[in-house]
Design an enzyme around this catalytic site. Structure first.
Site, PDB file in Angstrom:
ATOM      1  N   LYS A  95     -18.790   6.728 -12.201  1.00  0.00           N
ATOM      2  CA  LYS A  95     -19.328   6.869 -10.838  1.00  0.00           C
ATOM      3  C   LYS A  95     -18.955   8.259 -10.332  1.00  0.00           C
ATOM      4  O   LYS A  95     -17.986   8.851 -10.814  1.00  0.00           O
ATOM      5  CB  LYS A  95     -18.720   5.809  -9.911  1.00  0.00           C
ATOM      6  CG  LYS A  95     -19.496   5.566  -8.640  1.00  0.00           C
ATOM      7  CD  LYS A  95     -20.684   4.642  -8.843  1.00  0.00           C
ATOM      8  CE  LYS A  95     -21.591   4.625  -7.629  1.00  0.00           C
ATOM      9  NZ  LYS A  95     -22.636   3.607  -7.738  1.00  0.00           N
ATOM     10  N   ASP A 143     -27.260   6.790  -5.790  1.00  0.00           N
ATOM     11  CA  ASP A 143     -26.531   5.762  -5.031  1.00  0.00           C
ATOM     12  C   ASP A 143     -26.789   6.120  -3.569  1.00  0.00           C
ATOM     13  O   ASP A 143     -27.766   6.838  -3.276  1.00  0.00           O
ATOM     14  CB  ASP A 143     -25.028   5.757  -5.389  1.00  0.00           C
ATOM     15  CG  ASP A 143     -24.277   4.572  -4.780  1.00  0.00           C
ATOM     16  OD1 ASP A 143     -24.531   3.440  -5.193  1.00  0.00           O
ATOM     17  OD2 ASP A 143     -23.460   4.776  -3.860  1.00  0.00           O
TER      18      ASP A 143
HETATM   19  P1  NDP Z   1     -29.346   4.263   0.744  1.00  0.00           P
HETATM   20  O1  NDP Z   1     -28.679   5.553   0.997  1.00  0.00           O
HETATM   21  O2  NDP Z   1     -30.783   4.246   0.332  1.00  0.00           O
HETATM   22  O3  NDP Z   1     -29.201   3.305   2.022  1.00  0.00           O
HETATM   23  C1  NDP Z   1     -27.969   2.941   2.519  1.00  0.00           C
HETATM   24  C2  NDP Z   1     -28.192   2.107   3.764  1.00  0.00           C
HETATM   25  O4  NDP Z   1     -26.930   1.586   4.175  1.00  0.00           O
HETATM   26  C3  NDP Z   1     -28.738   2.902   4.915  1.00  0.00           C
HETATM   27  O5  NDP Z   1     -29.535   2.090   5.725  1.00  0.00           O
HETATM   28  C4  NDP Z   1     -27.449   3.317   5.645  1.00  0.00           C
HETATM   29  O6  NDP Z   1     -27.631   3.591   7.012  1.00  0.00           O
HETATM   30  C5  NDP Z   1     -26.609   2.085   5.476  1.00  0.00           C
HETATM   31  N1  NDP Z   1     -25.181   2.447   5.556  1.00  0.00           N
HETATM   32  C6  NDP Z   1     -24.509   3.358   4.818  1.00  0.00           C
HETATM   33  N2  NDP Z   1     -23.211   3.437   5.192  1.00  0.00           N
HETATM   34  C7  NDP Z   1     -23.086   2.542   6.175  1.00  0.00           C
HETATM   35  C8  NDP Z   1     -22.003   2.136   6.990  1.00  0.00           C
HETATM   36  N3  NDP Z   1     -20.774   2.707   6.849  1.00  0.00           N
HETATM   37  N4  NDP Z   1     -22.218   1.158   7.884  1.00  0.00           N
HETATM   38  C9  NDP Z   1     -23.454   0.582   8.019  1.00  0.00           C
HETATM   39  N5  NDP Z   1     -24.533   0.944   7.296  1.00  0.00           N
HETATM   40  C10 NDP Z   1     -24.340   1.900   6.403  1.00  0.00           C
HETATM   41  O7  NDP Z   1     -28.422   3.509  -0.351  1.00  0.00           O
HETATM   42  P2  NDP Z   1     -28.804   2.347  -1.329  1.00  0.00           P
HETATM   43  O8  NDP Z   1     -29.736   1.407  -0.676  1.00  0.00           O
HETATM   44  O9  NDP Z   1     -29.171   2.946  -2.626  1.00  0.00           O
HETATM   45  O10 NDP Z   1     -27.377   1.657  -1.554  1.00  0.00           O
HETATM   46  C11 NDP Z   1     -26.881   0.628  -0.684  1.00  0.00           C
HETATM   47  C12 NDP Z   1     -25.757  -0.101  -1.383  1.00  0.00           C
HETATM   48  O11 NDP Z   1     -26.225  -0.659  -2.626  1.00  0.00           O
HETATM   49  C13 NDP Z   1     -24.535   0.753  -1.781  1.00  0.00           C
HETATM   50  O12 NDP Z   1     -23.387  -0.042  -1.700  1.00  0.00           O
HETATM   51  C14 NDP Z   1     -24.813   1.089  -3.239  1.00  0.00           C
HETATM   52  O13 NDP Z   1     -23.636   1.404  -3.936  1.00  0.00           O
HETATM   53  C15 NDP Z   1     -25.405  -0.221  -3.705  1.00  0.00           C
HETATM   54  N6  NDP Z   1     -26.210  -0.147  -4.910  1.00  0.00           N
HETATM   55  C16 NDP Z   1     -27.305   0.672  -4.970  1.00  0.00           C
HETATM   56  C17 NDP Z   1     -28.075   0.706  -6.119  1.00  0.00           C
HETATM   57  C18 NDP Z   1     -29.342   1.477  -6.183  1.00  0.00           C
HETATM   58  O14 NDP Z   1     -30.041   1.350  -7.192  1.00  0.00           O
HETATM   59  N7  NDP Z   1     -29.698   2.241  -5.186  1.00  0.00           N
HETATM   60  C19 NDP Z   1     -27.679  -0.043  -7.327  1.00  0.00           C
HETATM   61  C20 NDP Z   1     -26.557  -0.948  -7.117  1.00  0.00           C
HETATM   62  C21 NDP Z   1     -25.845  -0.951  -5.959  1.00  0.00           C
HETATM   63  P3  NDP Z   1     -27.524   5.116   7.555  1.00  0.00           P
HETATM   64  O15 NDP Z   1     -28.833   5.753   7.203  1.00  0.00           O
HETATM   65  O16 NDP Z   1     -27.309   4.961   9.007  1.00  0.00           O
HETATM   66  O17 NDP Z   1     -26.347   5.744   6.840  1.00  0.00           O
END
Ligand code: NDP
Length: 449
Positions: free
Chosen positions: A129, A169
């Site tokens: 990671k 991510d």
């Molecule tokens: P994105 O950057 O596309 O989206 C993240 C989302 O989560 C946004 O809506 C963001 O809001 C919100 N967010 C981030 N930090 C916080 C916080 N501290 N409190 C509340 N909301 C928050 O990321 P992903 O959708 O790719 O990833 C989301 C999760 O899924 C992560 O934990 C990631 O590790 C996990 N994941 C992702 C994979 C992938 O293929 N993308 C695979 C496996 C796991 P804002 O815009 O306001 O920051």
């Protein structure tokens, strides 16, 4: 929490001393080690060959400086990491996170979890990671590009298609992967599958964008069927986040007959009792890179509320936390349970605190841990690596079918292990054991390395 097994207890003591300032990493290690107690009791070779001691110590942790110039001509400096945690079953594989909350602890917890997640996919990928405390929000395309190029100017020497293959991510999507790939190609003069999540014209896989969210729903579908004798049909679903995972989980849940009534971002959440219009969400988040609050401006019957953590007060049948770590605590879990939730599946990595997980398990709620439930993304990345090696590409439908089967298999393997160890339906213990056994067997076969 305390360990019954003295070997695990003493390993965890050392982990605590060595990583005292890394709460997220300690939380992830403790959760896994507790669930491995029955395996350690059953397999004495684990202690004899120091498997756990080696598993909790990364093979390599790289920290580096990323200098870049902002649009005002000012020099900015960020801190970046890559953890190459375990390569027993394949090249290190795991995403890159760009977010202000990134620390060594966060990257190590994610890398540690990735070892078991990747093993569960049955594809040959080790755990890794990386990321940086750079916050892409509000940055121009030029600033993002200069950051990504500088980041890769250091990272390139540590990665490679047979060594370590990063992906996206939080904060890293197709745009960032494109900039990083371009810089890697330029420095090394090679065109290889060194990153996944690439654009389609240069070796990306169809379905990568959908993979994690769709995979999450495929996994939840198996849980609903096998643990609740139920389905998505007619259910109310609450999903936190509105990024890649959340959007495609919502899309698939709707396709499977459910109504998604809430989504959030780090500022607040929207509630739409008629069911969110996913095309409107995609327009706001994917096209405009806007905020979820804009949904309420566009859809009159919906409402926006500040404070994203309150999203769990909305009564629902299925909850899919898809934002970030520790976003759902025990109080939120109690509220969800009191409101009748039957299934919770983690789209994000470690979104539920340990206390929240205990609430769900002790109340017999079907609970899917992230390392199993969100493995569709990395599984698709594994397939992208295969396509790049073959210089070939599968259709969207072909990849969708492969991921669907992988997710069914991940559930089946975890369920089988949970039954074998006398905790039928506890997918936390079952998934940890199923993933661990594969990595452990490979480590035993490869000697003390
Ligand atoms: P994105 O950057 O596309 O989206 C993240 C989302 O989560 C946004 O809506 C963001 O809001 C919100 N967010 C981030 N930090 C916080 C916080 N501290 N409190 C509340 N909301 C928050 O990321 P992903 O959708 O790719 O990833 C989301 C999760 O899924 C992560 O934990 C990631 O590790 C996990 N994941 C992702 C994979 C992938 O293929 N993308 C695979 C496996 C796991 P804002 O815009 O306001 O920051």
């Amino acid at each position: 929490m305390s360990f019954k097994n003295s070997h695990l207890s003493s390993v965890y003591e050392t982990v605590l001393k060595r990583n005292a300032n890394e709460p997220e990493f300690l939380q992830a290690v403790e959760e896994v080690l507790i669930s491995l107690e029955p395996v350690v009791e059953r397999r004495p070779e684990i202690e004899k060959y120091g498997i756990i001691e080696r598993l909790v110590e990364p093979e390599r942790l790289i920290q580096f400086r990323v200098p870049w110039v902002d649009d005002n001509g000012k020099v900015q400096v960020n801190r970046a990491y890559r953890v190459e945690f375990n390569s027993a079953i394949g090249p290190y594989k795991g995403g890159l996170r760009l977010h202000s909350t990134v620390t060594a602890s966060v990257i190590k917890f994610l890398g540690f979890e990735q070892i078991f997640k990747n093993a569960l996919t049955t594809l040959p990928m080790g755990g890794g990671k990386g990321g940086s405390d750079f916050d892409p929000k509000g940055k121009s395309d030029g600033e993002i590009m200069r950051f990504c190029q500088s980041f890769m100017t250091e990272l390139y020497r540590h990665i490679g298609p047979d060594t370590d293959v990063p992906a996206g991510d939080i904060g890293v999507g197709g745009r960032e992967i494109g900039f990083m790939f371009g810089q890697y190609k330029r420095i090394t003069n090679t065109f290889t599958g060194v990153l996944t999540g690439k654009g389609l014209p240069f070796g990306g896989s169809l379905f990568r964008t959908e993979a994690t969210g769709y995979g999450l729903c495929y996994y939840a579908k198996e849980m609903l069927k096998n643990l609740c004798n139920d389905s998505f049909e007619g259910k109310k679903v609450v999903i936190s986040g509105s990024g890649n995972v959340a959007i495609y989980a919502a899309k698939k849940a709707i396709e499977l007959g459910a109504k998604v009534i809430a989504l959030s971002d780090s500022n607040g959440y929207i509630y739409d009792e008629n069911g969110v219009n996913i095309d409107v969400v995609k327009q706001i988040k994917e096209v405009k890179r806007g905020r979820i609050s804009e949904y309420a401006d566009k859809v009159s019957c919906s409402k926006y509320f500040n404070d994203c953590s309150k999203i769990w007060t909305i009564p629902c049948d299925i909850a899919l936390p898809c934002a970030t770590q520790n976003e759902l605590d025990d109080n939120a879990a109690k509220t969800l349970i009191a409101n009748g939730v039957i299934c919770v599946a983690e789209g994000a990595n470690m979104p539920c605190t340990q206390a929240a997980v205990l609430e769900f398990l002790s109340n017999k709620i079907a609970f899917g841990p992230g390392k199993a439930a969100n493995a569709g993304g990395v599984a698709c990345s594994g397939l992208e690596m295969s396509q790049n090696s073959m210089r070939y590409s599968w259709t969207f439908e072909e990849v969708d079918e492969k991921i669907h089967n992988i997710m069914k298999n991940i559930f089946a393997e975890g369920y089988k292990a949970s039954k074998e160890y006398g905790v039928a339906g506890n997918m936390v213990i079952g998934s940890n054991i199923a993933g661990f056994n594969k990595v452990c067997d490979a480590m035993l076969a490869q000697g003390i390395v």
